[in-house]
Design a protein around this motif. Structure first.
Motif, PDB file in Angstrom:
ATOM      1  N   GLU A  11       0.840  -1.184   0.000  1.00  0.00           N
ATOM      2  CA  GLU A  11       0.000   0.000   0.000  1.00  0.00           C
ATOM      3  C   GLU A  11       0.879   1.240   0.000  1.00  0.00           C
ATOM      4  OE1 GLU A  11      -2.962   0.120   3.019  1.00  0.00           O
ATOM      5  OE2 GLU A  11      -3.479  -1.990   2.757  1.00  0.00           O
ATOM      6  N   PHE A  12       0.431   2.256  -0.735  1.00  0.00           N
ATOM      7  CA  PHE A  12       1.103   3.542  -0.698  1.00  0.00           C
ATOM      8  C   PHE A  12       0.072   4.636  -0.924  1.00  0.00           C
ATOM      9  CE2 PHE A  12       1.169   2.261  -5.089  1.00  0.00           C
ATOM     10  CZ  PHE A  12       0.907   3.426  -5.790  1.00  0.00           C
ATOM     11  N   GLU A  13       0.415   5.819  -0.498  1.00  0.00           N
ATOM     12  CA  GLU A  13      -0.482   6.957  -0.640  1.00  0.00           C
ATOM     13  C   GLU A  13       0.232   8.068  -1.386  1.00  0.00           C
ATOM     14  OE1 GLU A  13      -2.116   8.342   3.012  1.00  0.00           O
ATOM     15  OE2 GLU A  13      -2.730   6.347   3.654  1.00  0.00           O
ATOM     16  N   ILE A  14      -0.538   8.803  -2.180  1.00  0.00           N
ATOM     17  CA  ILE A  14      -0.019   9.975  -2.871  1.00  0.00           C
ATOM     18  C   ILE A  14      -0.895  11.151  -2.473  1.00  0.00           C
ATOM     19  CG2 ILE A  14       0.360  11.068  -5.108  1.00  0.00           C
ATOM     20  CD1 ILE A  14       0.722   8.287  -6.289  1.00  0.00           C
ATOM     21  N   ASP A  15      -0.277  12.203  -2.003  1.00  0.00           N
ATOM     22  CA  ASP A  15      -1.007  13.407  -1.622  1.00  0.00           C
ATOM     23  C   ASP A  15      -1.136  14.290  -2.857  1.00  0.00           C
ATOM     24  OD1 ASP A  15      -2.085  15.684  -0.585  1.00  0.00           O
ATOM     25  OD2 ASP A  15      -0.605  15.917   1.015  1.00  0.00           O
ATOM     26  N   LEU A  16      -2.254  14.157  -3.566  1.00  0.00           N
ATOM     27  CA  LEU A  16      -2.452  14.918  -4.797  1.00  0.00           C
ATOM     28  C   LEU A  16      -2.615  16.403  -4.524  1.00  0.00           C
ATOM     29  CD1 LEU A  16      -4.775  12.488  -6.767  1.00  0.00           C
ATOM     30  CD2 LEU A  16      -2.314  12.815  -7.019  1.00  0.00           C
ATOM     31  N   ALA A  17      -3.181  16.759  -3.408  1.00  0.00           N
ATOM     32  CA  ALA A  17      -3.363  18.176  -3.082  1.00  0.00           C
ATOM     33  C   ALA A  17      -2.006  18.858  -2.932  1.00  0.00           C
ATOM     34  CB  ALA A  17      -4.189  18.326  -1.810  1.00  0.00           C
ATOM     35  N   ARG A  18      -1.094  18.233  -2.230  1.00  0.00           N
ATOM     36  CA  ARG A  18       0.235  18.811  -2.050  1.00  0.00           C
ATOM     37  C   ARG A  18       0.960  18.900  -3.380  1.00  0.00           C
ATOM     38  NH1 ARG A  18       4.274  15.591   1.461  1.00  0.00           N
ATOM     39  NH2 ARG A  18       5.043  14.927  -0.545  1.00  0.00           N
ATOM     40  N   ASP A  19       0.826  17.881  -4.215  1.00  0.00           N
ATOM     41  CA  ASP A  19       1.465  17.894  -5.533  1.00  0.00           C
ATOM     42  C   ASP A  19       0.867  18.988  -6.416  1.00  0.00           C
ATOM     43  OD1 ASP A  19       3.415  16.682  -7.329  1.00  0.00           O
ATOM     44  OD2 ASP A  19       1.639  16.164  -8.525  1.00  0.00           O
ATOM     45  N   GLU A  20      -0.431  19.221  -6.313  1.00  0.00           N
ATOM     46  CA  GLU A  20      -1.079  20.282  -7.091  1.00  0.00           C
ATOM     47  C   GLU A  20      -0.568  21.651  -6.661  1.00  0.00           C
ATOM     48  OE1 GLU A  20      -3.617  22.140  -9.898  1.00  0.00           O
ATOM     49  OE2 GLU A  20      -2.658  20.193  -9.759  1.00  0.00           O
ATOM     50  N   VAL A  21      -0.395  21.870  -5.375  1.00  0.00           N
ATOM     51  CA  VAL A  21       0.160  23.130  -4.886  1.00  0.00           C
ATOM     52  C   VAL A  21       1.571  23.316  -5.429  1.00  0.00           C
ATOM     53  CG1 VAL A  21       0.946  24.355  -2.817  1.00  0.00           C
ATOM     54  CG2 VAL A  21      -1.289  23.231  -2.838  1.00  0.00           C
ATOM     55  N   ARG A  22       2.371  22.268  -5.418  1.00  0.00           N
ATOM     56  CA  ARG A  22       3.738  22.336  -5.951  1.00  0.00           C
ATOM     57  C   ARG A  22       3.719  22.651  -7.440  1.00  0.00           C
ATOM     58  NH1 ARG A  22       6.379  19.990  -9.302  1.00  0.00           N
ATOM     59  NH2 ARG A  22       4.863  18.338  -9.538  1.00  0.00           N
ATOM     60  N   ARG A  23       2.811  22.017  -8.182  1.00  0.00           N
ATOM     61  CA  ARG A  23       2.715  22.234  -9.630  1.00  0.00           C
ATOM     62  C   ARG A  23       2.321  23.673  -9.930  1.00  0.00           C
ATOM     63  NH1 ARG A  23      -0.669  22.985 -13.530  1.00  0.00           N
ATOM     64  NH2 ARG A  23      -2.455  22.988 -12.130  1.00  0.00           N
ATOM     65  N   ARG A  24       1.342  24.185  -9.219  1.00  0.00           N
ATOM     66  CA  ARG A  24       0.901  25.572  -9.440  1.00  0.00           C
ATOM     67  C   ARG A  24       2.014  26.563  -9.116  1.00  0.00           C
ATOM     68  NH1 ARG A  24      -5.397  26.060  -7.510  1.00  0.00           N
ATOM     69  NH2 ARG A  24      -6.190  24.420  -8.855  1.00  0.00           N
TER      70      ARG A  24
END
Length: 83
Positions: A11-24
């Protein structure tokens, strides 16, 4: 749902919200402080106008057919490309 981890499943998790902030943040850094979205849009509209200006009769007919079919966007307030 039953949790049954096996040696070949992890199992693994990806924090898409944090990645979106980084991308923006990366996008804003790339465009810089002097980026003017209104000027960019005006430039794109002028380029579109120039691209479809001075068409001969056959080119104009093709352009009109593509607009009517929804392949190309129409020019607001005009039925065809500028002469």
């Amino acid at each position: 749902m039953i949790h049954d981890p096996t040696p070949d499943h992890h199992e693994f998790e990806i924090d898409l919200a944090r990645d979106e902030v980084r991308r923006r943040a990366a996008v804003l850094e790339a465009v810089g402080d002097d980026w003017d979205p209104v000027a960019v849009l005006e430039g794109e509209q002028e380029a579109y106008h120039l691209l479809y200006s001075n068409l001969d009769a056959q080119q104009q007919e093709t352009y009109d057919r593509l607009v009517a079919a929804g392949v190309l966007p129409g020019r607001e307030g005009e039925g065809h490309a500028a002469d």
